[in-house]
Design a protein around this motif. Structure first.
Motif, PDB file in Angstrom:
ATOM      1  N   TRP A 164       0.951  -1.212  -0.069  1.00 29.15           N
ATOM      2  CA  TRP A 164      -0.011   0.173  -0.063  1.00 29.15           C
ATOM      3  C   TRP A 164       0.892   1.268   0.225  1.00 29.15           C
ATOM      4  O   TRP A 164       0.395   2.246  -0.454  1.00 29.15           O
ATOM      5  CB  TRP A 164      -0.962  -0.063   1.421  1.00 29.15           C
ATOM      6  N   ILE A 165       2.063   1.281   0.508  1.00 34.45           N
ATOM      7  CA  ILE A 165       2.981   2.208   0.678  1.00 34.45           C
ATOM      8  C   ILE A 165       4.396   1.838   0.190  1.00 34.45           C
ATOM      9  O   ILE A 165       4.822   0.553   0.655  1.00 34.45           O
ATOM     10  CB  ILE A 165       2.982   2.967   2.080  1.00 34.45           C
ATOM     11  N   GLY A 166       5.276   2.496  -0.235  1.00 38.17           N
ATOM     12  CA  GLY A 166       6.569   2.173  -0.980  1.00 38.17           C
ATOM     13  C   GLY A 166       7.562   2.139   0.443  1.00 38.17           C
ATOM     14  O   GLY A 166       7.418   2.818   1.323  1.00 38.17           O
ATOM     15  N   GLU A 167       8.474   1.527   0.241  1.00 44.37           N
ATOM     16  CA  GLU A 167       9.674   1.308   1.221  1.00 44.37           C
ATOM     17  C   GLU A 167      10.206   2.746   1.673  1.00 44.37           C
ATOM     18  O   GLU A 167      10.219   3.084   2.988  1.00 44.37           O
ATOM     19  CB  GLU A 167      10.775   0.668   0.664  1.00 44.37           C
ATOM     20  N   GLN A 168      10.488   3.464   0.840  1.00 44.35           N
ATOM     21  CA  GLN A 168      11.248   4.857   1.072  1.00 44.35           C
ATOM     22  C   GLN A 168      10.265   5.918   1.801  1.00 44.35           C
ATOM     23  O   GLN A 168      10.622   6.445   2.763  1.00 44.35           O
ATOM     24  CB  GLN A 168      11.812   5.628  -0.332  1.00 44.35           C
ATOM     25  N   ARG A 169       8.940   5.738   1.299  1.00 45.42           N
ATOM     26  CA  ARG A 169       7.992   6.647   1.744  1.00 45.42           C
ATOM     27  C   ARG A 169       7.696   6.152   3.217  1.00 45.42           C
ATOM     28  O   ARG A 169       7.201   7.131   4.092  1.00 45.42           O
ATOM     29  CB  ARG A 169       6.786   6.715   0.904  1.00 45.42           C
ATOM     30  N   HIS A 194      10.623   7.505   5.342  1.00 45.24           N
ATOM     31  CA  HIS A 194      10.588   8.845   5.698  1.00 45.24           C
ATOM     32  C   HIS A 194       9.464   9.078   6.361  1.00 45.24           C
ATOM     33  O   HIS A 194       9.843  10.039   7.192  1.00 45.24           O
ATOM     34  CB  HIS A 194      10.402   9.259   4.117  1.00 45.24           C
ATOM     35  N   ALA A 195       8.567   8.526   6.469  1.00 48.67           N
ATOM     36  CA  ALA A 195       7.159   9.028   7.144  1.00 48.67           C
ATOM     37  C   ALA A 195       7.814   8.597   8.727  1.00 48.67           C
ATOM     38  O   ALA A 195       7.454   9.198   9.656  1.00 48.67           O
ATOM     39  CB  ALA A 195       6.193   8.341   6.707  1.00 48.67           C
ATOM     40  N   MET A 215       9.157  10.148  14.231  1.00 49.98           N
ATOM     41  CA  MET A 215      10.239  10.133  15.105  1.00 49.98           C
ATOM     42  C   MET A 215      10.580  11.428  15.792  1.00 49.98           C
ATOM     43  O   MET A 215      10.856  11.791  17.064  1.00 49.98           O
ATOM     44  CB  MET A 215      11.389   9.408  14.827  1.00 49.98           C
ATOM     45  N   LEU A 216      10.414  12.302  15.170  1.00 49.66           N
ATOM     46  CA  LEU A 216      10.810  13.930  15.294  1.00 49.66           C
ATOM     47  C   LEU A 216       9.699  14.588  16.066  1.00 49.66           C
ATOM     48  O   LEU A 216       9.861  15.458  16.764  1.00 49.66           O
ATOM     49  CB  LEU A 216      11.118  14.616  14.109  1.00 49.66           C
ATOM     50  N   LEU A 256      26.030   8.769  -0.133  1.00 51.00           N
ATOM     51  CA  LEU A 256      25.855   7.925   1.095  1.00 51.00           C
ATOM     52  C   LEU A 256      24.710   8.759   1.901  1.00 51.00           C
ATOM     53  O   LEU A 256      24.293   7.951   2.645  1.00 51.00           O
ATOM     54  CB  LEU A 256      26.860   8.165   1.815  1.00 51.00           C
ATOM     55  N   PHE A 257      24.064   9.851   1.628  1.00 49.41           N
ATOM     56  CA  PHE A 257      23.065  10.323   2.431  1.00 49.41           C
ATOM     57  C   PHE A 257      21.821  10.652   1.716  1.00 49.41           C
ATOM     58  O   PHE A 257      20.998  11.399   2.133  1.00 49.41           O
ATOM     59  CB  PHE A 257      23.546  11.716   3.326  1.00 49.41           C
ATOM     60  N   SER A 258      21.815  10.179   0.435  1.00 47.85           N
ATOM     61  CA  SER A 258      20.673  10.503  -0.396  1.00 47.85           C
ATOM     62  C   SER A 258      19.339   9.602   0.019  1.00 47.85           C
ATOM     63  O   SER A 258      19.470   8.584   0.584  1.00 47.85           O
ATOM     64  CB  SER A 258      20.765  10.112  -1.783  1.00 47.85           C
ATOM     65  N   GLY A 259      18.220  10.223  -0.322  1.00 48.36           N
ATOM     66  CA  GLY A 259      16.978   9.436   0.016  1.00 48.36           C
ATOM     67  C   GLY A 259      15.723  10.087  -0.672  1.00 48.36           C
ATOM     68  O   GLY A 259      15.895  11.393  -1.238  1.00 48.36           O
ATOM     69  N   SER A 260      15.013   9.530  -0.997  1.00 49.80           N
ATOM     70  CA  SER A 260      13.604  10.025  -1.757  1.00 49.80           C
ATOM     71  C   SER A 260      12.892  10.744  -1.010  1.00 49.80           C
ATOM     72  O   SER A 260      12.738  10.571   0.257  1.00 49.80           O
ATOM     73  CB  SER A 260      12.704   9.061  -2.557  1.00 49.80           C
ATOM     74  N   ALA A 261      12.206  12.047  -1.372  1.00 48.38           N
ATOM     75  CA  ALA A 261      11.602  12.909  -0.440  1.00 48.38           C
ATOM     76  C   ALA A 261      10.267  12.657  -0.469  1.00 48.38           C
ATOM     77  O   ALA A 261       9.843  12.077  -1.481  1.00 48.38           O
ATOM     78  CB  ALA A 261      11.957  14.514  -0.859  1.00 48.38           C
TER      79      ALA A 261
END
Length: 308
Positions: free
Chosen positions: A56-61, A64-65, A70-71, A196-201
């Motif tokens: 239902w939701i992708g790994e990266q999203r 990220h959520a 956590m914040l 090394l620090f990239s990720g999908s927004a």
């Protein structure tokens, strides 16, 4: 180019359609009934159900959520459930996800706490709770390892996680400071070694890996209009939900007096909901200190039993 387009079409074909509201209700009820072991166990179960099995939701999203929740102050696992439910089915989906996520546990806790108050001195009950505590610890450790394998994708991320653990456990640094330092490390690292620090927004159409979900495709097709921010959305939400939250607390204080245990409970946990960053595990010490030392609601052993 044709091969790339064919690969994207094949990936889209493997993603199931967005779930119906009824399907979502069943899943959130299932997660609420089966998510033992605290937030780590709950998050691991949500990952398994939402990302791995149903997509239902992708790994990266999802990750990220999770990082975003956590914040935020408050329980990150429930916030994550509310967020995914809201993405899929707007306000009704968020309400159903949040309520069903906690309702089964609240009912079980009511029964267990009543049972504990009546029979906690019996040797069999003491042995039962001792075993439960050991089992919960095993569930939490397995869940942390499971999520860690997904989130920590290179040695730099592992090093930051180890440094954060040492900072909070050995050096006893405040959790907000650790989060600030970790964010600073990511900001600097993205400029020095961006690979090394990239990720999908969140909200972008591109997903870093091939694990897209129904929500990701809905974003790409422009179907999630309710996720677009407007200048009136936040004020309207605050105007509706702030009185729903604080109204009952004020009413209890007016009816029972500010010194009653009910007013103390309402005011303490309302303040805790605002100032407790870092998820449930980060605030256990704060809650335990207040419940045991400041208010005298529980003895130290009872606090540990309650956690179990």
């Amino acid at each position: 180019m044709n091969d790339l387009m064919a690969g994207n079409d094949a990936e889209t074909a493997r993603v199931p359609p967005a779930p119906s509201f009824r399907e979502a209700v069943r899943l959130w009820a299932r997660i609420g009934l089966l998510s033992f072991g605290g937030p780590a166990g709950q998050i691991a179960l949500m990952h398994k159900e939402l990302v791995e099995e149903r997509r239902w939701i992708g790994e990266q999203r999802f990750l990220h959520a999770l990082n975003y929740c956590m914040l935020l102050p408050g329980p990150e696992a429930q916030q994550l459930a509310v967020y995914v439910g809201w993405l899929l089915h707007r306000t009704a989906g968020g309400l159903v996800a949040g309520i069903l996520f906690v309702l089964p546990g609240a009912l079980v806790m009511l029964g267990l706490s009543s049972f504990y108050m009546l029979y906690n001195d019996a040797p069999v009950i003491e042995a039962l709770f001792f075993g439960v505590k050991a089992a919960v610890l095993a569930v939490v450790v397995e869940a942390v390892i499971r999520i860690g394998k997904r989130a920590l994708k290179n040695r730099v991320m592992v090093a930051i996680a180890v440094a954060a653990f040492l900072a909070i456990y050995v050096v006893k640094l405040p959790f907000p400071l650790i989060i600030l330092l970790a964010g600073l490390a990511g900001w600097v690292g993205n400029r020095v070694a961006p690979a090394l620090f990239s990720g999908s927004a969140h909200g972008k159409s591109g997903v870093a890996d091939d694990s897209k979900g129904a929500v990701d495709l809905m974003f790409e097709r422009g179907e999630l209009e309710h996720t677009r921010p407007t200048k009136w959305h936040a004020p309207r939400t605050i105007a509706i939900w702030l009185p729903i939250w604080l109204g009952p607390v004020a009413l209890i204080a007016a009816l029972t007096g500010p010194a009653s245990v009910w007013s103390q409970l309402g005011s303490f946990f309302s303040v805790m909901a605002v100032v407790t960053f870092g998820g449930a595990y980060a605030v256990l010490a704060y809650v335990a200190q207040a419940a045991v030392s400041s208010f005298g609601w529980l003895a130290p052993g009872e606090m540990v039993d309650g956690l179990g």
